[in-house]
Design a protein around this motif. Structure first.
Motif, mmCIF file in Angstrom:
data_model
loop_
_atom_site.group_PDB
_atom_site.id
_atom_site.type_symbol
_atom_site.label_atom_id
_atom_site.label_comp_id
_atom_site.label_asym_id
_atom_site.label_seq_id
_atom_site.Cartn_x
_atom_site.Cartn_y
_atom_site.Cartn_z
ATOM 1 N N GLY A 112 0.831 -1.195 0.000
ATOM 2 C CA GLY A 112 0.000 0.000 0.000
ATOM 3 C C GLY A 112 0.868 1.249 0.000
ATOM 4 O O GLY A 112 2.066 1.186 -0.264
ATOM 5 N N THR A 113 0.239 2.379 0.325
ATOM 6 C CA THR A 113 0.908 3.676 0.339
ATOM 7 C C THR A 113 0.671 4.345 1.683
ATOM 8 O O THR A 113 -0.450 4.326 2.206
ATOM 9 N N VAL A 114 1.714 4.949 2.237
ATOM 10 C CA VAL A 114 1.594 5.643 3.516
ATOM 11 C C VAL A 114 0.754 6.901 3.312
ATOM 12 O O VAL A 114 1.104 7.774 2.520
ATOM 13 N N ASP A 115 -0.367 6.974 4.012
ATOM 14 C CA ASP A 115 -1.275 8.118 3.928
ATOM 15 C C ASP A 115 -1.004 9.107 5.062
ATOM 16 O O ASP A 115 -1.076 10.312 4.870
ATOM 17 N N ILE A 116 -0.726 8.589 6.245
ATOM 18 C CA ILE A 116 -0.412 9.412 7.416
ATOM 19 C C ILE A 116 0.790 8.785 8.119
ATOM 20 O O ILE A 116 0.839 7.569 8.311
ATOM 21 N N ALA A 117 1.739 9.619 8.515
ATOM 22 C CA ALA A 117 2.895 9.176 9.308
ATOM 23 C C ALA A 117 3.296 10.346 10.195
ATOM 24 O O ALA A 117 4.215 11.099 9.890
ATOM 25 N N ARG A 118 2.538 10.514 11.296
ATOM 26 C CA ARG A 118 2.738 11.685 12.150
ATOM 27 C C ARG A 118 1.954 11.518 13.446
ATOM 28 O O ARG A 118 1.269 10.523 13.636
ATOM 29 N N TYR A 119 2.053 12.541 14.294
ATOM 30 C CA TYR A 119 1.210 12.576 15.480
ATOM 31 C C TYR A 119 -0.217 12.811 15.007
ATOM 32 O O TYR A 119 -0.484 13.728 14.235
ATOM 33 N N TYR A 120 -1.148 11.977 15.443
ATOM 34 C CA TYR A 120 -2.500 11.953 14.897
ATOM 35 C C TYR A 120 -3.533 11.993 16.019
ATOM 36 O O TYR A 120 -4.192 11.011 16.318
ATOM 37 N N SER A 121 -3.620 13.157 16.682
ATOM 38 C CA SER A 121 -4.598 13.400 17.732
ATOM 39 C C SER A 121 -4.507 12.344 18.840
ATOM 40 O O SER A 121 -3.418 12.012 19.285
ATOM 41 N N GLU A 122 -5.646 11.809 19.268
ATOM 42 C CA GLU A 122 -5.669 10.860 20.379
ATOM 43 C C GLU A 122 -4.967 9.544 20.062
ATOM 44 O O GLU A 122 -4.651 8.777 20.962
ATOM 45 N N TYR A 123 -4.707 9.296 18.782
ATOM 46 C CA TYR A 123 -3.993 8.083 18.385
ATOM 47 C C TYR A 123 -2.489 8.207 18.633
ATOM 48 O O TYR A 123 -1.755 7.235 18.484
ATOM 49 N N GLY A 124 -2.022 9.393 18.983
ATOM 50 C CA GLY A 124 -0.593 9.601 19.189
ATOM 51 C C GLY A 124 0.161 9.457 17.875
ATOM 52 O O GLY A 124 -0.374 9.746 16.804
ATOM 53 N N TYR A 125 1.404 9.009 17.954
ATOM 54 C CA TYR A 125 2.174 8.772 16.735
ATOM 55 C C TYR A 125 1.554 7.580 16.023
ATOM 56 O O TYR A 125 1.363 6.514 16.614
ATOM 57 N N ALA A 126 1.227 7.788 14.755
ATOM 58 C CA ALA A 126 0.476 6.768 14.026
ATOM 59 C C ALA A 126 0.903 6.716 12.569
ATOM 60 O O ALA A 126 1.404 7.698 12.009
ATOM 61 N N VAL A 127 0.671 5.547 11.976
ATOM 62 C CA VAL A 127 0.872 5.346 10.543
ATOM 63 C C VAL A 127 -0.434 4.796 9.977
ATOM 64 O O VAL A 127 -0.955 3.803 10.487
#
Length: 189
Positions: free
Chosen positions: A100-115
Motif C-alpha cells: 500500500g501507500t503511507v497516507d499518514i505518518a505523524r502525530y495523529y490526535s488521540e492516536y498519538g504517533y500513528a501510521v
C-alpha cells in the motif's frame, strides 16, 4: 519454505537468483506455484512477491495478548472500540500487513504517533500509539515493511498497538480487523 500465513522462512542457495514459482518448485524450494518471491540484492532472503495475489501478514511478528477487542462498547466517539489493541512492550516492531501507500505518518490526535496505510485493495489500516515512526508520507510499502515501534503516545494507559481497519480514511468507517485479515488468509489471533 512458505508458511501457512504466506511468510517465507529460509534463504536462496545463490544470491541474486530470480526464479518463478515453477522453477523454485522444481528445485524443491517451494511448493508448486506457492509463495514465489524475489531475492533482495545481495541478501539471499526472499522478500518481494513476483506477481500473483498480494502477500498478507500480521502487524506484529509474534502473537501478543489482546487488551481491548474490536467493537466493545465504551466512551469513544464511535460508541465502540474501533480497532483491536495488543498488549506489547514499548519498542516492539510494527509491520505493514500488505502492500500500500503511507497516507499518514505523524502525530495523529488521540492516536498519538500513528501510521495509516491506504492498502492496494482500497482499505485503510491504522497502527497507532507508536513511539517511533519509520516511514514517510507517500512511501510505497509491502508486507513486512517496518512502519515503526510500539509505544504509549496519545490517549492511552500504557504501551500497546492499536490496529484498526477502515473502509474509508475517515473515523467511523471501521470494520473488524480480525475478519478483514482472515479474508486475506491471515490469522490475527
Amino acid at each position: 519454505m512458505c508458511t501457512q500465513g504466506g511468510d517465507w522462512q529460509g534463504t536462496l542457495p545463490r544470491r541474486g537468483i530470480l526464479l518463478r514459482g515453477g522453477a523454485l518448485a522444481a528445485l524443491g524450494l517451494l511448493p508448486a506455484l506457492g509463495c514465489a518471491h524475489r531475492a533482495s540484492a545481495g541478501s539471499g532472503e526472499l522478500d518481494e512477491p513476483l506477481g500473483g495475489p498480494p502477500v498478507w501478514t500480521r502487524p506484529l511478528s509474534d502473537k501478543y495478548p489482546v487488551s481491548a477487542a474490536y467493537g466493545i462498547k465504551g466512551k469513544w466517539l464511535a460508541g465502540h472500540h474501533t480497532g483491536i489493541d495488543f498488549a506489547v512492550p514499548a519498542g516492539t516492531p510494527v509491520y505493514a500487513v500488505s502492500s500500500g501507500t503511507v497516507d499518514i505518518a505523524r502525530y495523529y490526535s488521540e492516536y498519538g504517533y500513528a501510521v495509516m496505510l491506504r492498502m492496494d485493495d482500497g482499505h485503510f489500516v491504522l497502527s497507532a500509539h507508536l513511539s517511533k515512526i519509520s516511514v514517510k508520507k507517500a512511501a510505497k510499502v509491502q508486507a513486512r515493511t517496518l512502519l515503526g515501534e510500539t509505544g504509549a503516545s496519545g490517549r492511552t494507559t500504557g504501551p500497546h498497538l492499536h490496529f484498526e481497519v477502515r473502509t474509508k480514511r475517515d473515523y467511523g468507517s471501521d470494520i473488524d480487523p480480525v475478519s478483514y485479515l482472515a479474508s486475506k488468509g491471515v490469522q490475527l489471533l
